[in-house]
Design a protein around this motif. Structure first.
Motif, PDB file in Angstrom:
ATOM      1  N   GLU A 173       0.851  -1.184   0.000  1.00  0.00           N
ATOM      2  CA  GLU A 173       0.000   0.000   0.000  1.00  0.00           C
ATOM      3  C   GLU A 173       0.888   1.235   0.000  1.00  0.00           C
ATOM      4  O   GLU A 173       1.871   1.287   0.731  1.00  0.00           O
ATOM      5  N   ILE A 174       0.536   2.201  -0.831  1.00  0.00           N
ATOM      6  CA  ILE A 174       1.219   3.485  -0.786  1.00  0.00           C
ATOM      7  C   ILE A 174       0.172   4.566  -0.545  1.00  0.00           C
ATOM      8  O   ILE A 174      -0.891   4.582  -1.170  1.00  0.00           O
ATOM      9  N   ASP A 175       0.460   5.418   0.442  1.00  0.00           N
ATOM     10  CA  ASP A 175      -0.403   6.555   0.736  1.00  0.00           C
ATOM     11  C   ASP A 175      -0.023   7.689  -0.214  1.00  0.00           C
ATOM     12  O   ASP A 175       1.162   8.012  -0.345  1.00  0.00           O
ATOM     13  N   ILE A 176      -0.994   8.282  -0.861  1.00  0.00           N
ATOM     14  CA  ILE A 176      -0.666   9.233  -1.924  1.00  0.00           C
ATOM     15  C   ILE A 176      -1.080  10.667  -1.589  1.00  0.00           C
ATOM     16  O   ILE A 176      -2.208  10.932  -1.188  1.00  0.00           O
ATOM     17  N   ARG A 177      -0.100  11.549  -1.772  1.00  0.00           N
ATOM     18  CA  ARG A 177      -0.288  12.992  -1.641  1.00  0.00           C
ATOM     19  C   ARG A 177       0.352  13.665  -2.845  1.00  0.00           C
ATOM     20  O   ARG A 177       1.118  13.032  -3.576  1.00  0.00           O
ATOM     21  N   GLN A 178       0.079  14.946  -2.999  1.00  0.00           N
ATOM     22  CA  GLN A 178       0.570  15.678  -4.155  1.00  0.00           C
ATOM     23  C   GLN A 178       1.390  16.884  -3.702  1.00  0.00           C
ATOM     24  O   GLN A 178       0.993  17.592  -2.782  1.00  0.00           O
ATOM     25  N   THR A 179       2.523  17.080  -4.338  1.00  0.00           N
ATOM     26  CA  THR A 179       3.389  18.204  -3.993  1.00  0.00           C
ATOM     27  C   THR A 179       2.876  19.503  -4.630  1.00  0.00           C
ATOM     28  O   THR A 179       1.968  19.487  -5.470  1.00  0.00           O
ATOM     29  N   ALA A 180       3.522  20.602  -4.271  1.00  0.00           N
ATOM     30  CA  ALA A 180       3.119  21.905  -4.794  1.00  0.00           C
ATOM     31  C   ALA A 180       3.254  21.975  -6.306  1.00  0.00           C
ATOM     32  O   ALA A 180       2.494  22.697  -6.978  1.00  0.00           O
ATOM     33  N   ASP A 181       4.212  21.223  -6.863  1.00  0.00           N
ATOM     34  CA  ASP A 181       4.394  21.229  -8.317  1.00  0.00           C
ATOM     35  C   ASP A 181       3.708  20.042  -8.996  1.00  0.00           C
ATOM     36  O   ASP A 181       4.029  19.685 -10.125  1.00  0.00           O
ATOM     37  N   GLY A 182       2.752  19.429  -8.305  1.00  0.00           N
ATOM     38  CA  GLY A 182       1.868  18.463  -8.955  1.00  0.00           C
ATOM     39  C   GLY A 182       2.363  17.037  -9.047  1.00  0.00           C
ATOM     40  O   GLY A 182       1.759  16.228  -9.754  1.00  0.00           O
ATOM     41  N   ILE A 183       3.421  16.665  -8.314  1.00  0.00           N
ATOM     42  CA  ILE A 183       3.925  15.289  -8.348  1.00  0.00           C
ATOM     43  C   ILE A 183       3.243  14.484  -7.245  1.00  0.00           C
ATOM     44  O   ILE A 183       3.237  14.888  -6.078  1.00  0.00           O
ATOM     45  N   ILE A 184       2.687  13.347  -7.607  1.00  0.00           N
ATOM     46  CA  ILE A 184       2.052  12.464  -6.623  1.00  0.00           C
ATOM     47  C   ILE A 184       3.142  11.614  -5.987  1.00  0.00           C
ATOM     48  O   ILE A 184       3.913  10.945  -6.683  1.00  0.00           O
ATOM     49  N   LEU A 226      -1.180  -3.179  -6.524  1.00  0.00           N
ATOM     50  CA  LEU A 226      -0.798  -2.071  -5.664  1.00  0.00           C
ATOM     51  C   LEU A 226      -2.046  -1.392  -5.124  1.00  0.00           C
ATOM     52  O   LEU A 226      -2.978  -1.106  -5.866  1.00  0.00           O
ATOM     53  N   TYR A 227      -2.057  -1.163  -3.806  1.00  0.00           N
ATOM     54  CA  TYR A 227      -3.113  -0.371  -3.188  1.00  0.00           C
ATOM     55  C   TYR A 227      -2.687   1.090  -3.165  1.00  0.00           C
ATOM     56  O   TYR A 227      -1.552   1.406  -2.778  1.00  0.00           O
ATOM     57  N   LEU A 228      -3.604   1.982  -3.520  1.00  0.00           N
ATOM     58  CA  LEU A 228      -3.381   3.416  -3.407  1.00  0.00           C
ATOM     59  C   LEU A 228      -4.344   3.951  -2.358  1.00  0.00           C
ATOM     60  O   LEU A 228      -5.563   3.946  -2.558  1.00  0.00           O
ATOM     61  N   ASP A 229      -3.808   4.396  -1.229  1.00  0.00           N
ATOM     62  CA  ASP A 229      -4.643   4.962  -0.167  1.00  0.00           C
ATOM     63  C   ASP A 229      -4.684   6.476  -0.338  1.00  0.00           C
ATOM     64  O   ASP A 229      -3.689   7.164  -0.117  1.00  0.00           O
ATOM     65  N   TYR A 230      -5.829   6.973  -0.746  1.00  0.00           N
ATOM     66  CA  TYR A 230      -6.006   8.391  -1.078  1.00  0.00           C
ATOM     67  C   TYR A 230      -5.895   9.277   0.154  1.00  0.00           C
ATOM     68  O   TYR A 230      -6.607   9.089   1.133  1.00  0.00           O
ATOM     69  N   LYS A 231      -4.968  10.216   0.100  1.00  0.00           N
ATOM     70  CA  LYS A 231      -4.833  11.226   1.148  1.00  0.00           C
ATOM     71  C   LYS A 231      -5.174  12.614   0.590  1.00  0.00           C
ATOM     72  O   LYS A 231      -6.077  13.274   1.068  1.00  0.00           O
ATOM     73  N   GLN A 232      -4.414  13.059  -0.427  1.00  0.00           N
ATOM     74  CA  GLN A 232      -4.688  14.391  -1.002  1.00  0.00           C
ATOM     75  C   GLN A 232      -4.052  14.455  -2.391  1.00  0.00           C
ATOM     76  O   GLN A 232      -2.859  14.677  -2.527  1.00  0.00           O
ATOM     77  N   VAL A 233      -4.843  14.141  -3.405  1.00  0.00           N
ATOM     78  CA  VAL A 233      -4.369  14.228  -4.787  1.00  0.00           C
ATOM     79  C   VAL A 233      -5.518  14.665  -5.685  1.00  0.00           C
ATOM     80  O   VAL A 233      -6.694  14.530  -5.337  1.00  0.00           O
ATOM     81  N   ASP A 234      -5.161  15.152  -6.848  1.00  0.00           N
ATOM     82  CA  ASP A 234      -6.122  15.443  -7.903  1.00  0.00           C
ATOM     83  C   ASP A 234      -6.485  14.107  -8.559  1.00  0.00           C
ATOM     84  O   ASP A 234      -5.634  13.462  -9.186  1.00  0.00           O
ATOM     85  N   LEU A 235      -7.733  13.681  -8.407  1.00  0.00           N
ATOM     86  CA  LEU A 235      -8.119  12.359  -8.896  1.00  0.00           C
ATOM     87  C   LEU A 235      -8.053  12.263 -10.416  1.00  0.00           C
ATOM     88  O   LEU A 235      -7.765  11.191 -10.957  1.00  0.00           O
ATOM     89  N   GLU A 236      -8.302  13.342 -11.115  1.00  0.00           N
ATOM     90  CA  GLU A 236      -8.177  13.309 -12.575  1.00  0.00           C
ATOM     91  C   GLU A 236      -6.721  13.087 -12.975  1.00  0.00           C
ATOM     92  O   GLU A 236      -6.428  12.318 -13.901  1.00  0.00           O
ATOM     93  N   LYS A 237      -5.817  13.731 -12.279  1.00  0.00           N
ATOM     94  CA  LYS A 237      -4.391  13.554 -12.550  1.00  0.00           C
ATOM     95  C   LYS A 237      -3.967  12.117 -12.233  1.00  0.00           C
ATOM     96  O   LYS A 237      -3.199  11.501 -12.972  1.00  0.00           O
ATOM     97  N   LEU A 238      -4.484  11.575 -11.131  1.00  0.00           N
ATOM     98  CA  LEU A 238      -4.167  10.202 -10.762  1.00  0.00           C
ATOM     99  C   LEU A 238      -4.665   9.225 -11.824  1.00  0.00           C
ATOM    100  O   LEU A 238      -3.933   8.316 -12.241  1.00  0.00           O
TER     101      LEU A 238
END
Length: 278
Positions: free
Chosen positions: A47-58, A125-137
């Motif tokens: 499992e990876i917990d996913i967040r997005q940086t200021a420049d849009g990298i997950i 792979l599990y993706l645990d949503y924390k804070q990302v743009d779902l369209e980008k994901l």
């Protein structure tokens, strides 16, 4: 009557899937490439917990700040990941706080992990949503053609619905914490488990000792399993603590999906269960 060999018997048994909860953080530094490889090599699903940086990298990061898991400087420790660039994130060591053995591990970009996953169609792979743009994901997953290898997880049903709409091949899992199980499961059932493939129930220990270890009763789990099976969905459980007896009891109910904090212990216990079945 034809007798099955041990190998034949195991082949006839439904496959048991297990998720390395929070990137196996009891055994490996969480949300690192090392943790991903560890779970895959043990036969599980990281499992990876996913967040997005200021420049849009997950990226892989559980907490909203890097303080707990990285070597971020005092100036950066309490800075939100969403306010940091990927270049800043890459300056931190994501392994050293866990063990000197993992010095040099970096916070990975999700794309780095997907590139490895793309070379192994047998892995998931599990993706645990924390804070990302779902369209980008969804676009990123689609670019690598990995929809069928991804399980998207969140506690909000609406986010699972959105992800299924954006990436129909991705499986979605609604996780339900202790204290919310009956209400949230009933709400999902009322929708016909709309856009869901898996529901995960968190199993906390009951306060009083007894034959059954968990707050969620055996009968309730059996009913939930039956309801989900009727619609070709799956039940997953996250037992925060287990021993041989409690894990065997969950397996005897028919549960075949687990999330665990101690993958190595789980695999060893599962091996004993399979030996008992022969």
């Amino acid at each position: 009557m034809t007798l099955l060999s041990a190998t034949d018997h195991q082949a006839a048994e439904p496959r048991i899937h297990w998720q390395a909860h929070q990137s196996t953080n009891a055994e490996m530094p969480e949300n690192t490439m090392a943790a991903m490889q560890y779970a895959w090599e043990l036969g599980g699903i990281p499992e990876i917990d996913i967040r997005q940086t200021a420049d849009g990298i997950i990226i892989g990061m559980h907490d909203p700040t890097p303080k707990r898991t990285t070597s971020a400087s005092e100036a950066d420790q309490d800075r939100l990941i969403a306010e940091c660039t990927f270049e800043q994130v890459q300056a931190w060591d994501a392994g050293i706080k866990f063990s000197e053995k993992f010095r040099g591990e970096k916070v990975p970009a999700l794309e780095q992990i997907l590139a490895v996953l793309a070379g192994h169609p047998e892995r998931e792979l599990y993706l645990d949503y924390k804070q990302v743009d779902l369209e980008k994901l969804a676009e990123l997953i689609g670019r690598y053609g990995l929809g069928r290898q991804i399980i998207f997880c969140h506690r909000e049903h609406e986010n699972c619905k959105t992800m299924k709409r954006l990436a129909p091949a991705v499986r979605t899992m609604l996780w339900i914490p202790d204290g919310e199980i009956e209400g949230n499961f009933a709400n999902a059932l009322e929708t016909g488990f709309d856009s869901l493939d898996i529901i995960q129930l968190h199993l906390k220990d009951a306060e009083a000792g007894g034959e059954w270890r968990y707050k969620v009763g055996r009968d309730y789990l059996q009913q939930a399993l039956s309801r989900l099976s009727e619609t070709d969905r799956e039940l997953e459980v996250l037992p925060f603590h287990f021993d041989q007896d409690s894990l065997f009891a969950l397996l005897d109910i028919g549960i075949r999906r687990f999330a665990v904090d101690e993958p190595k212990v789980f695999v060893e216990t599962l091996s004993r269960y399979r030996q008992r079945q022969v």
